[in-house]
Each structure stands twice: as C-alpha cells, then as structure tokens.
Design a protein around this motif. Sequence first.
Motif, PDB file in Angstrom:
ATOM      1  N   ASP A 192       6.165  -9.931  -9.267  1.00 30.32           N
ATOM      2  CA  ASP A 192       6.535  -8.619  -8.750  1.00 30.32           C
ATOM      3  C   ASP A 192       7.697  -8.037  -9.531  1.00 30.32           C
ATOM      4  O   ASP A 192       8.011  -8.419 -10.638  1.00 30.32           O
ATOM      5  CB  ASP A 192       6.901  -8.732  -7.262  1.00 30.32           C
ATOM      6  N   TYR A 218      -0.046  -3.515   2.622  1.00 32.68           N
ATOM      7  CA  TYR A 218       0.903  -4.151   1.712  1.00 32.68           C
ATOM      8  C   TYR A 218       0.315  -4.308   0.313  1.00 32.68           C
ATOM      9  O   TYR A 218       1.013  -4.104  -0.688  1.00 32.68           O
ATOM     10  CB  TYR A 218       1.297  -5.518   2.285  1.00 32.68           C
ATOM     11  N   GLU A 219      -0.948  -4.654   0.222  1.00 36.59           N
ATOM     12  CA  GLU A 219      -1.588  -4.834  -1.085  1.00 36.59           C
ATOM     13  C   GLU A 219      -1.664  -3.507  -1.843  1.00 36.59           C
ATOM     14  O   GLU A 219      -1.548  -3.473  -3.074  1.00 36.59           O
ATOM     15  CB  GLU A 219      -2.989  -5.430  -0.904  1.00 36.59           C
ATOM     16  N   ASP A 239       6.831 -15.322  -8.877  1.00 37.83           N
ATOM     17  CA  ASP A 239       6.271 -14.080  -8.335  1.00 37.83           C
ATOM     18  C   ASP A 239       6.214 -13.046  -9.456  1.00 37.83           C
ATOM     19  O   ASP A 239       7.187 -12.827 -10.168  1.00 37.83           O
ATOM     20  CB  ASP A 239       7.155 -13.566  -7.189  1.00 37.83           C
ATOM     21  N   LYS A 251       9.729  -3.494   1.480  1.00 38.21           N
ATOM     22  CA  LYS A 251      10.424  -4.412   0.574  1.00 38.21           C
ATOM     23  C   LYS A 251       9.749  -4.501  -0.791  1.00 38.21           C
ATOM     24  O   LYS A 251      10.377  -4.975  -1.746  1.00 38.21           O
ATOM     25  CB  LYS A 251      10.488  -5.809   1.191  1.00 38.21           C
ATOM     26  N   THR A 252       8.498  -4.084  -0.891  1.00 38.36           N
ATOM     27  CA  THR A 252       7.838  -4.108  -2.196  1.00 38.36           C
ATOM     28  C   THR A 252       8.619  -3.299  -3.217  1.00 38.36           C
ATOM     29  O   THR A 252       8.685  -3.662  -4.394  1.00 38.36           O
ATOM     30  CB  THR A 252       6.412  -3.550  -2.070  1.00 38.36           C
ATOM     31  N   ARG A 254       0.512  -1.107  -1.650  1.00 37.90           N
ATOM     32  CA  ARG A 254       1.854  -0.848  -2.183  1.00 37.90           C
ATOM     33  C   ARG A 254       2.128  -1.700  -3.418  1.00 37.90           C
ATOM     34  O   ARG A 254       2.732  -1.231  -4.382  1.00 37.90           O
ATOM     35  CB  ARG A 254       2.899  -1.140  -1.109  1.00 37.90           C
ATOM     36  N   ARG A 255       1.697  -2.952  -3.382  1.00 30.52           N
ATOM     37  CA  ARG A 255       1.887  -3.823  -4.542  1.00 30.52           C
ATOM     38  C   ARG A 255       1.142  -3.288  -5.760  1.00 30.52           C
ATOM     39  O   ARG A 255       1.650  -3.332  -6.890  1.00 30.52           O
ATOM     40  CB  ARG A 255       1.396  -5.244  -4.213  1.00 30.52           C
TER      41      ARG A 255
END
Length: 438
Positions: A57, A151-152, A55, A180-181, A154-155
């Motif tokens: 992230d 969500y995207e 990942d 959780k991001t 935030r990513r």
Amino acid sequence: MAPAATELTTKVQSGSPYQLDQSQILRASEALVKHIASEEQRSSGEAPKKNLLADDDASSDEAKGNDDTVPVWLIVTTKKHIVNKARLKPGKIPLPHPLNTDPGTRICLITADPQRTYKDIVAHPSFPSDLGPRIARVIGISKLRAKYKAYEARRQLASEHDVFLADDRIITSLPALLGKTFYQTGARRPVPVSLRGNEKTPRDAQGRKVRRPADAPPAGLVAGSPEAVAREIRRALEAALVHLSPSTSTAVKVGRADWAPEWIAANVEAVVAGLTANDKFIPRGWRNVKSLHIKGPNTMALPVWLADELWVDEEDVLDEAWKEDPEKVQQRLEKKKERKAKAKGRATEAGANEEKAERSEWKEKKEKKRKAEGETKDAKPAKKSKKDKSFEDDNLAKEIAKRKEKLKRQRAEAMEGDEDVVKMLGNNKKVKKAKSKA
C-alpha cells in the motif's frame, strides 16, 4: 589525555544563532547523497528478497517515493509539541526545485459537485497542455461517496494514482469517505487546492461568511478560469507537504537522492524558512526548534542545525527554584538530630528503665480492662465436688446399661425371624469353643 571533542554542526559566526549555515547544509547533503549512491551500488549486485508479508500500500510508497528514486527527508525536532491534535489537512511550502515534475505522474482531482464543471475546465483549450494529460481522473464528492464505499474499491483507487488533489471546500469531508487507506500515511493523503481561482469567499465587516442568496448557483459551480485553476494545481504539485502531528518530530520530503547536493540544500533552506516564519507551522519559530537533520529511508540522520539550549523561554528555566528555604533546611536538620539523640538515650540505662516503666503501665491498663469485663488473667474454673462426680458416674452407668438392653432386644428379634441364622450363630459358637479348648 582525552581526545578533544568536535562539534557536530557549525553555525554562522555573525548575527543571530537562529539561522542555517549554508556550508553545513551542503556538506550534509553531499555526504548523504554519496552514502545512498554507494549503498545502492553495493546492493545492486545482491538478489533482492521479496518480503511476502510486506504491504504493497501507500506505506511503501511513502518510504521510497512515488517513483523508483530514493527520497530525502528533513527531520524537524522541536522543544515542545507543535499541535495538540493531528491535522489531516497538510500545509504547503513552495520549493525552488519542485518534487512532482515527472510528466508521467498520475493525478486524481476530487472536486465539489457537479464534477462536469471541472472536467470541462481541465479539457478547455486554454488549460496548460503539459498539465492536462497528467490529470488522469476528475471525480465529484457525490460520486466518490456512492462508488467507493467498499474497502477494496478505495484500495484500487489509491493504487491507480500517484497524487490526489482535492477542492479545499470539501477537504474536511474526505477522511470519513476515504478512511485509513488514504489517511494512514501521508503518501496518498489528498492535498487541498483552491478550484475557485481568484474567487474569494464573501465576508461581512466582522469577518464572517456571508450567506448566499437563494437564487445564487451552488457552491460547486463557483469555479475559476482554466488558467487560475491550473495555477493553483501547479502550486500544490510544486510545494513541499507538511503533515503536523501532536509530537515533537516532523518529517518533510525535500528532495531525491539522484539530485545535486545544491538542489537539496536549497530546498532545505526554503522549507526551514517556511516552517519558522510567522508561527504558521511551528509556534515561536526558531526558539522552539531543537534540531534539524536530513536522512534517507534507511540511513542515519545527519545533523544540519542543533540548538544550544533545550528551553523555549527563560521562564521555563527554574534557577534553583527547586531548593528549599535555608531556615526550613536548618529546622529539618535540628529535628533529625533530636530524633538521633532520643534513639541513643533509649539505649542507655535510664532509657531502659523508662521503657520498663512504660511496659508495666501498659500491663496494668490491660489488666484493669480484663477485670472490668469480668475476665481476669488468673481466674480458674471452680472445682467440682464429690457428689457432683458420683452423680455424673451414675448417669453414665445407667446410659450404658440402657444401650446394652436395646442391643440384646434387637438381636433376639432378628434371631426369631430366621432359624438358619440361629443355627449359623450356634455353629459359630461351637467352633469358637473348640478353638478356645485347643
């Protein structure tokens, strides 16, 4: 002869044992830096294999740092749990050698409403010129709530910035907005800063917050001067972040592998002093510390300090309190001997006779119970007389005769209805007779 055991760490010869030995920290820092450098040199000749399942992230950023350098972590192990629940608001400990000094660091500042007030502060001429270009974005909480629901989104926001700073007045509202991001790891978790500068929250004599009057400006408009805000932001960037969780282990980033060992040692001393002072982070301070280690992302942990005892208070040690009273122990032993003597006695003749008497007594009781219920063990069914037997035989003969007559009648009715059947049956009889004669 067994080899003599060597101590893993050294401690100061004088004074309290609850203090760090500077020579031990320096030795561990030198060994760790040297090991990481040799590992990087060895792996540089090998072609790196990209993990397609990895990942991209914040988890990878937390392990390797925000840039390409290898971070050095201080691992603090305590004897008891530090906190009862995870704290999403990280603590800050000043460092003599700050971590975030790269001028290319991209900072995102999350503020209270309205965001225009803080944008003007960052763009003010009195705001430090070396800090202003590093703040890539200023975003208010209402805009964050409206624009970054997906969500995207935030990513994308997390990938575009290296450090996130947030107004301490809205820091408790961010976990529900960012999810959780940002809060799964500590790499992108917003760091609280005071954007009010020297402005203090008004409180009454009992220490409670005073309600603002109706004509007072909103809380977000109460902002400090550009110099005060810049000083708070710089203090947050130059501090070590402490993320406490309900466990006995905490990791704090204290340096980078390309630093001099003396810098890492100085930061370790500052972080340990901040963690153990005034019970702010670790309750009971040094008494609750079990061990201190430093390590890299993929290295073994090198010990810096190890506790001599595994308890916090002397009351936690039960000096033979688990042992029973000697009188109770003696009574238990005597009862055990009595049981053994009884077991041996049963094996003797007297014991066998006693057991036989008990068995016979039990049989008598059981027999009496059966008699009381009208069922005895020797009871037999009554014999039938000759008249009863002959009567049953006559009834059976009559039943057989009735069945035969019924079958004959059914057969005659069937034969009257079909002549072909009669002929067929007759031929069958003739054939049978011929076969019998032959």
